[in-house]
Design a protein around this motif. Sequence first.
Motif, mmCIF file in Angstrom:
data_model
loop_
_atom_site.group_PDB
_atom_site.id
_atom_site.type_symbol
_atom_site.label_atom_id
_atom_site.label_comp_id
_atom_site.label_asym_id
_atom_site.label_seq_id
_atom_site.Cartn_x
_atom_site.Cartn_y
_atom_site.Cartn_z
ATOM 1 N N PRO A 1 2.137 -2.393 -6.591
ATOM 2 C CA PRO A 1 2.434 -2.333 -5.083
ATOM 3 C C PRO A 1 2.265 -3.859 -4.736
ATOM 4 C CG PRO A 1 0.922 -0.631 -5.562
ATOM 5 C CD PRO A 1 0.934 -1.440 -6.609
ATOM 6 N N SER A 2 3.231 -4.463 -3.718
ATOM 7 C CA SER A 2 3.024 -5.435 -3.094
ATOM 8 C C SER A 2 1.932 -5.456 -2.118
ATOM 9 C CB SER A 2 4.351 -5.896 -2.219
ATOM 10 O OG SER A 2 4.265 -4.926 -1.174
ATOM 11 N N ALA A 3 1.469 -6.815 -1.621
ATOM 12 C CA ALA A 3 0.051 -6.874 -0.862
ATOM 13 C C ALA A 3 0.401 -6.250 0.379
ATOM 14 C CB ALA A 3 0.107 -8.303 -0.611
ATOM 15 N N ARG A 4 1.639 -6.285 0.963
ATOM 16 C CA ARG A 4 2.189 -5.612 2.301
ATOM 17 C C ARG A 4 1.924 -4.007 1.866
ATOM 18 N NH1 ARG A 4 8.090 -7.312 4.906
ATOM 19 N NH2 ARG A 4 6.647 -9.062 5.201
ATOM 20 N N ALA A 5 2.469 -3.376 1.018
ATOM 21 C CA ALA A 5 2.538 -2.124 0.846
ATOM 22 C C ALA A 5 0.964 -1.756 0.717
ATOM 23 C CB ALA A 5 3.287 -1.704 -0.388
ATOM 24 N N LEU A 6 0.432 -2.406 -0.018
ATOM 25 C CA LEU A 6 -1.361 -1.867 -0.337
ATOM 26 C C LEU A 6 -1.970 -2.325 1.004
ATOM 27 C CD1 LEU A 6 -2.522 -0.823 -2.758
ATOM 28 C CD2 LEU A 6 -3.381 -2.861 -3.494
ATOM 29 N N THR A 7 -1.692 -3.094 1.732
ATOM 30 C CA THR A 7 -2.266 -3.285 2.947
ATOM 31 C C THR A 7 -1.943 -2.187 4.036
ATOM 32 O OG1 THR A 7 -2.094 -5.896 2.884
ATOM 33 C CG2 THR A 7 -2.158 -4.431 5.209
ATOM 34 N N GLN A 8 -0.744 -1.474 3.969
ATOM 35 C CA GLN A 8 -0.444 -0.431 4.742
ATOM 36 C C GLN A 8 -1.127 0.813 4.499
ATOM 37 O OE1 GLN A 8 3.847 -0.462 4.646
ATOM 38 N NE2 GLN A 8 4.034 -2.084 6.212
ATOM 39 N N GLU A 9 -1.074 1.037 2.912
ATOM 40 C CA GLU A 9 -1.694 2.265 2.149
ATOM 41 C C GLU A 9 -3.077 2.322 2.511
ATOM 42 O OE1 GLU A 9 -2.554 3.943 -2.048
ATOM 43 O OE2 GLU A 9 -0.714 2.352 -1.965
ATOM 44 N N LEU A 10 -3.887 1.160 2.254
ATOM 45 C CA LEU A 10 -5.518 1.049 2.548
ATOM 46 C C LEU A 10 -5.910 0.842 4.074
ATOM 47 C CD1 LEU A 10 -6.150 -0.683 -0.816
ATOM 48 C CD2 LEU A 10 -6.239 1.858 -0.288
ATOM 49 N N GLY A 11 -4.832 0.361 4.794
ATOM 50 C CA GLY A 11 -5.493 -0.119 6.135
ATOM 51 C C GLY A 11 -6.430 -1.224 6.093
ATOM 52 N N LEU A 12 -6.307 -2.128 5.529
ATOM 53 C CA LEU A 12 -6.848 -3.266 5.133
ATOM 54 C C LEU A 12 -6.214 -4.523 5.633
ATOM 55 C CD1 LEU A 12 -8.903 -2.634 1.761
ATOM 56 C CD2 LEU A 12 -9.746 -2.389 4.189
ATOM 57 N N ALA A 13 -6.903 -5.727 5.846
ATOM 58 C CA ALA A 13 -6.367 -6.952 6.097
ATOM 59 C C ALA A 13 -5.752 -7.554 4.777
ATOM 60 C CB ALA A 13 -7.334 -7.828 6.629
ATOM 61 N N ARG A 14 -4.212 -8.131 5.106
ATOM 62 C CA ARG A 14 -3.814 -8.541 3.890
ATOM 63 C C ARG A 14 -4.595 -9.655 3.088
ATOM 64 N NH1 ARG A 14 2.725 -9.724 3.545
ATOM 65 N NH2 ARG A 14 2.721 -10.989 1.565
ATOM 66 N N GLY A 15 -5.289 -10.420 3.865
ATOM 67 C CA GLY A 15 -6.092 -11.350 3.162
ATOM 68 C C GLY A 15 -7.080 -10.908 2.041
ATOM 69 N N THR A 16 -7.505 -9.590 2.195
ATOM 70 C CA THR A 16 -8.356 -8.711 1.384
ATOM 71 C C THR A 16 -7.689 -8.397 0.087
ATOM 72 O OG1 THR A 16 -9.722 -7.838 3.207
ATOM 73 C CG2 THR A 16 -9.822 -6.894 1.310
ATOM 74 N N ILE A 17 -6.271 -7.764 0.341
ATOM 75 C CA ILE A 17 -5.505 -7.559 -0.687
ATOM 76 C C ILE A 17 -5.162 -8.838 -1.513
ATOM 77 C CG2 ILE A 17 -3.387 -6.230 -1.677
ATOM 78 C CD1 ILE A 17 -5.388 -4.754 0.245
ATOM 79 N N GLU A 18 -4.823 -9.789 -1.047
ATOM 80 C CA GLU A 18 -4.621 -11.048 -1.718
ATOM 81 C C GLU A 18 -5.467 -11.771 -2.390
ATOM 82 O OE1 GLU A 18 -2.598 -13.923 0.910
ATOM 83 O OE2 GLU A 18 -0.591 -12.650 1.067
ATOM 84 N N ALA A 19 -7.009 -11.582 -1.699
ATOM 85 C CA ALA A 19 -8.135 -11.969 -2.653
ATOM 86 C C ALA A 19 -8.196 -11.131 -3.875
ATOM 87 C CB ALA A 19 -9.385 -11.751 -1.650
ATOM 88 N N ALA A 20 -7.967 -10.032 -4.057
ATOM 89 C CA ALA A 20 -8.158 -9.246 -5.224
ATOM 90 C C ALA A 20 -7.015 -9.449 -6.095
ATOM 91 C CB ALA A 20 -7.808 -7.540 -4.610
ATOM 92 N N TYR A 21 -5.626 -9.629 -5.622
ATOM 93 C CA TYR A 21 -4.690 -10.152 -6.477
ATOM 94 C C TYR A 21 -5.058 -11.474 -7.123
ATOM 95 C CZ TYR A 21 -1.767 -6.138 -5.362
ATOM 96 O OH TYR A 21 -1.161 -4.935 -5.110
ATOM 97 N N SER A 22 -5.497 -12.350 -6.150
ATOM 98 C CA SER A 22 -5.968 -13.510 -7.008
ATOM 99 C C SER A 22 -6.924 -13.430 -8.004
ATOM 100 C CB SER A 22 -6.601 -14.494 -5.814
ATOM 101 O OG SER A 22 -7.120 -15.871 -6.043
#
Length: 206
Positions: A44-65
């Motif tokens: 999933p894109s960072a945007r999609a996972l942000t919406q799915e988990l209800g977290l800040a996008r920066g949190t998702i991007e840190a995981a993806y990094s």
Amino acid sequence: MNRKTTKLGLSLDRTAAQPYYRQIYGRILGAIASGVLKPGDRIPSARALTQELGLARGTIEAAYSLLAERFEQISHAFAGSSPGITQSLVSDFMEEGYFARHIQRMRKLYAERREATAAGLEGVLGKYLHIDPQPGGMHLVLRLRGRRSDRGVVARMREDGLHGEALTDWMAGGSRPSAVLLNFTNVESQRTAEKLALRILARLHP
């Protein structure tokens, strides 16, 4: 080729001490290991996972990094040949721009460490060597002054658990200046570089 995006259905422990980005990183690696994510799947894109988990996008991007770093390590380990699932995920990271941001972040980090390492080494060892300016890369070239043998210095460094490469080992014929190739990526600060320089100083002389 169209590839399906896999809904991971990640569940996070909201009471755990482990940060969310670390949990996401671990869950995605687990999905790869268990076969939930298969070769050809898209994450999933960072945007999609942000919406799915209800977290800040920066949190998702840190995981993806972190995932980008892990995939890079895997690619190096397989010496240019990596599993299909890894290739698919790296392709996604590149398309979504995560890999480019990871590269930019690492370039900035290495530039800071390069400068700190050069300053720390020159402050202690300036009388004994000259450091070539480097616009990029992950190594410094230490040009030894006087008649010191780079092979001898490197051999003594290794006795102290330090790694370097003697440039004369990589040169053929003609004048071969004595120099040591030193990796700086694990040197976190100028103070750390100064401590490293003191260890090298103790190994400059036979």
